[in-house]
Design an enzyme around this catalytic site. Sequence first.
Site, PDB file in Angstrom:
ATOM      1  N   GLU A  73       0.847  -1.251   0.103  1.00  0.00           N
ATOM      2  CA  GLU A  73      -0.147   0.094   0.071  1.00  0.00           C
ATOM      3  C   GLU A  73       0.761   1.144   0.011  1.00  0.00           C
ATOM      4  O   GLU A  73       2.115   1.070   0.222  1.00  0.00           O
ATOM      5  CB  GLU A  73      -0.889  -0.179   1.359  1.00  0.00           C
ATOM      6  CG  GLU A  73      -2.014  -1.231   1.147  1.00  0.00           C
ATOM      7  CD  GLU A  73      -3.016  -0.952   2.341  1.00  0.00           C
ATOM      8  OE1 GLU A  73      -4.076  -0.238   2.098  1.00  0.00           O
ATOM      9  OE2 GLU A  73      -2.610  -1.490   3.382  1.00  0.00           O
TER      10      GLU A  73
ATOM     11  N   HIS B  50      -8.354   9.985   2.964  1.00  0.00           N
ATOM     12  CA  HIS B  50      -8.038   8.704   2.198  1.00  0.00           C
ATOM     13  C   HIS B  50      -8.212   9.172   0.551  1.00  0.00           C
ATOM     14  O   HIS B  50      -9.433   9.783   0.262  1.00  0.00           O
ATOM     15  CB  HIS B  50      -9.044   7.602   2.390  1.00  0.00           C
ATOM     16  CG  HIS B  50      -8.242   6.106   1.936  1.00  0.00           C
ATOM     17  ND1 HIS B  50      -8.546   5.836   0.470  1.00  0.00           N
ATOM     18  CD2 HIS B  50      -7.814   5.246   2.376  1.00  0.00           C
ATOM     19  CE1 HIS B  50      -7.709   4.722   0.085  1.00  0.00           C
ATOM     20  NE2 HIS B  50      -7.542   4.331   1.379  1.00  0.00           N
TER      21      HIS B  50
ATOM     22  N   ARG C 187      -0.324   8.482   1.575  1.00  0.00           N
ATOM     23  CA  ARG C 187      -1.659   8.947   1.418  1.00  0.00           C
ATOM     24  C   ARG C 187      -1.893  10.462   1.393  1.00  0.00           C
ATOM     25  O   ARG C 187      -2.629  11.020   0.623  1.00  0.00           O
ATOM     26  CB  ARG C 187      -2.504   8.507   2.760  1.00  0.00           C
ATOM     27  CG  ARG C 187      -3.574   7.706   2.334  1.00  0.00           C
ATOM     28  CD  ARG C 187      -4.178   7.068   3.685  1.00  0.00           C
ATOM     29  NE  ARG C 187      -3.941   5.720   3.216  1.00  0.00           N
ATOM     30  CZ  ARG C 187      -4.391   4.643   4.090  1.00  0.00           C
ATOM     31  NH1 ARG C 187      -4.875   4.977   5.247  1.00  0.00           N
ATOM     32  NH2 ARG C 187      -4.393   3.480   3.792  1.00  0.00           N
TER      33      ARG C 187
ATOM     34  N   HIS D  67     -10.730  10.209   6.939  1.00  0.00           N
ATOM     35  CA  HIS D  67     -10.376   8.717   7.027  1.00  0.00           C
ATOM     36  C   HIS D  67      -9.975   8.287   8.316  1.00  0.00           C
ATOM     37  O   HIS D  67     -10.534   7.654   9.129  1.00  0.00           O
ATOM     38  CB  HIS D  67      -9.568   8.182   6.070  1.00  0.00           C
ATOM     39  CG  HIS D  67      -9.195   6.770   5.854  1.00  0.00           C
ATOM     40  ND1 HIS D  67     -10.105   5.699   5.903  1.00  0.00           N
ATOM     41  CD2 HIS D  67      -7.989   6.021   6.151  1.00  0.00           C
ATOM     42  CE1 HIS D  67      -9.764   4.604   5.837  1.00  0.00           C
ATOM     43  NE2 HIS D  67      -8.411   4.680   6.099  1.00  0.00           N
TER      44      HIS D  67
ATOM     45  N   ARG E 254      -0.316   8.920   8.929  1.00  0.00           N
ATOM     46  CA  ARG E 254      -0.215   7.435   9.325  1.00  0.00           C
ATOM     47  C   ARG E 254       0.145   6.695   7.764  1.00  0.00           C
ATOM     48  O   ARG E 254      -0.587   6.911   6.955  1.00  0.00           O
ATOM     49  CB  ARG E 254      -1.615   6.967   9.911  1.00  0.00           C
ATOM     50  CG  ARG E 254      -1.542   5.380  10.312  1.00  0.00           C
ATOM     51  CD  ARG E 254      -3.109   4.886  10.827  1.00  0.00           C
ATOM     52  NE  ARG E 254      -4.095   5.644   9.709  1.00  0.00           N
ATOM     53  CZ  ARG E 254      -4.711   4.350   8.810  1.00  0.00           C
ATOM     54  NH1 ARG E 254      -4.043   3.168   8.946  1.00  0.00           N
ATOM     55  NH2 ARG E 254      -5.479   4.817   8.010  1.00  0.00           N
TER      56      ARG E 254
HETATM   57  C1  SIN Z   1      -7.000   1.008   2.846  1.00  0.00           C
HETATM   58  O1  SIN Z   1      -7.340  -0.319   2.598  1.00  0.00           O
HETATM   59  O2  SIN Z   1      -6.701   1.718   1.719  1.00  0.00           O
HETATM   60  C2  SIN Z   1      -6.973   1.442   4.099  1.00  0.00           C
HETATM   61  C3  SIN Z   1      -6.153   0.706   4.935  1.00  0.00           C
HETATM   62  C4  SIN Z   1      -5.701   1.924   5.998  1.00  0.00           C
HETATM   63  O3  SIN Z   1      -6.384   2.954   6.450  1.00  0.00           O
HETATM   64  O4  SIN Z   1      -4.772   1.731   6.870  1.00  0.00           O
END
Ligand code: SIN
Length: 525
Positions: free
Chosen positions: A125, A235, A283, A342, A377
């Site tokens: 991610e 997000h 993010r 988020h 985060r």
């Molecule tokens: C996501 O699945 O993109 C969110 C995961 C997160 O907020 O850590």
Amino acid sequence: MSGPTPHIDWESHADLVVVGGGVAGLTAARVAAKAGLAVLTLSKGGPADTATQYAQGGIAVVRAGLGHDSVNSHIADTCAAGVGLCEEPAVRSIVADGERALFMLTELGAEFDRGPDGALDSTREGGHSERRIIHAGGDATGAEVQRALGSAGVPVIFDAAVLRVLTDASGVTGVLARTAEGLGVVHAPSVLIATGGLGQLYTCSTNPEGATADGIALALDAGATVADMEFVQFHPTVLFAAGGLGRRPLISEAVRGEGAILVDADGRSVTAGVHPMGDLAPRDVVSRAIASRLRESGADHVYLDARALPGFSARFPTITASCAAVGLDPSADLIPVAPAAHYACGGVVTDVHGRTIVPGLLAAGEVARTGLHGANRLASNSLLEGLVVGDRAGQVAVERARLNVEATEVELRQAQTVPRTLLQALMTAHASVVRDGAGLASAAAALGSESASVTPSAGAAYEDAALTLAASAVLIAAALRTESRGCHTRLDHPDSDPRWADSIELSLGPDGRLRTPELEPVGAR
Ligand code: SIN
């Protein structure tokens, strides 16, 4: 500020009261109960009304002896995403405990996705330099964590709101709570606040309806401090629908981790040239890139192109269902997305064991600020933190167990409230992905002029009071921080300033106003 003394319908005793039924709360309750403590777990919603339930991506964990990933690499990624505000010892402590936390979950029967060889599958991610995100049910990791912890034999009283944490000079003495039996007092030497986040500060959020900052208000009222409140994470990819309000479906970052790309209406990449990690940048970077493209183009959303991903519906069944509900098929259609609130990177200041400065008052999970997240985060570090710090907080409660405390002087709290729709409109307009001094000041002024003094004893008024206090904290900290860092982007101060490489802490004074540690009352409240 204190209010009237209410009529009490019931009383009970516990060694530990846990407020909240998500990953941190259930983990702590289970650990404390295993150590022989009498634990009372109160959750204001139902079993599935937690942010944990909705977590998609997974749990970031380095597993020893696998590939060339390392705890040091995970720490470096976490600190890079947190842009100078992570506390390295806290990051190390929590990240290094990840594999043990994962083991605890698998012992409880949590089933994570596995590859054809039977080994745990992992994805990538934003901000991660390695594929270290463990997932379950494709994109339903949180639901599996909630299921496993929920079936671990921890009794939870649902529809039970904690209105105040009660204290005396020695620390925590219990809570004032409203349940189906009426208003009651639980006498207890330890209270763990694990109430989740504050997404309902904004018109659109990935958070459940109950994410109304209750824990922030409870902790401030009890004498704890909060920090990093200006760092509300948006997000980048939340399913967009014109006029869509409230909780909106998340399109997990793991979709980009598997190769999807962000494009605008003309098919141009949104993140090209913005960051070396492109669409898998942290993010805040991706949300800012989208916000800037939207400002340039006047559009209200961009697109996620996942059409080239093989087996999308099997890998991402939750997202497939959310898209199908609005007539979209991700294997054939572009997915309209926009940033939405988020995660609260800041919160109640604790150490890595969940301890606040108030003896007996603990906090864990999204509501807490341990120093792990800093200014932004890192993806999938939140379930990790909830598990690790929840576990430790459950153990800490043993230290004060059987202390003879008696909750006295039970009073309701007087608070300011602003109607929720107005508050959400102000925060969305002035304290979102980008902010500036004038907007923050006008939102704070409106909050001050529109607020009314109430003594909330339950329900919406109680949530609105918590949201109003949290909004003030976000606005004050965002106005004080005259720089851009992580999730906090000031259009009038676009650069980071090394003089601001420190957290802003706030506490509540006896006059009910938020203040900095220098005991200066600040802002409208
Ligand atoms: C996501 O699945 O993109 C969110 C995961 C997160 O907020 O850590």
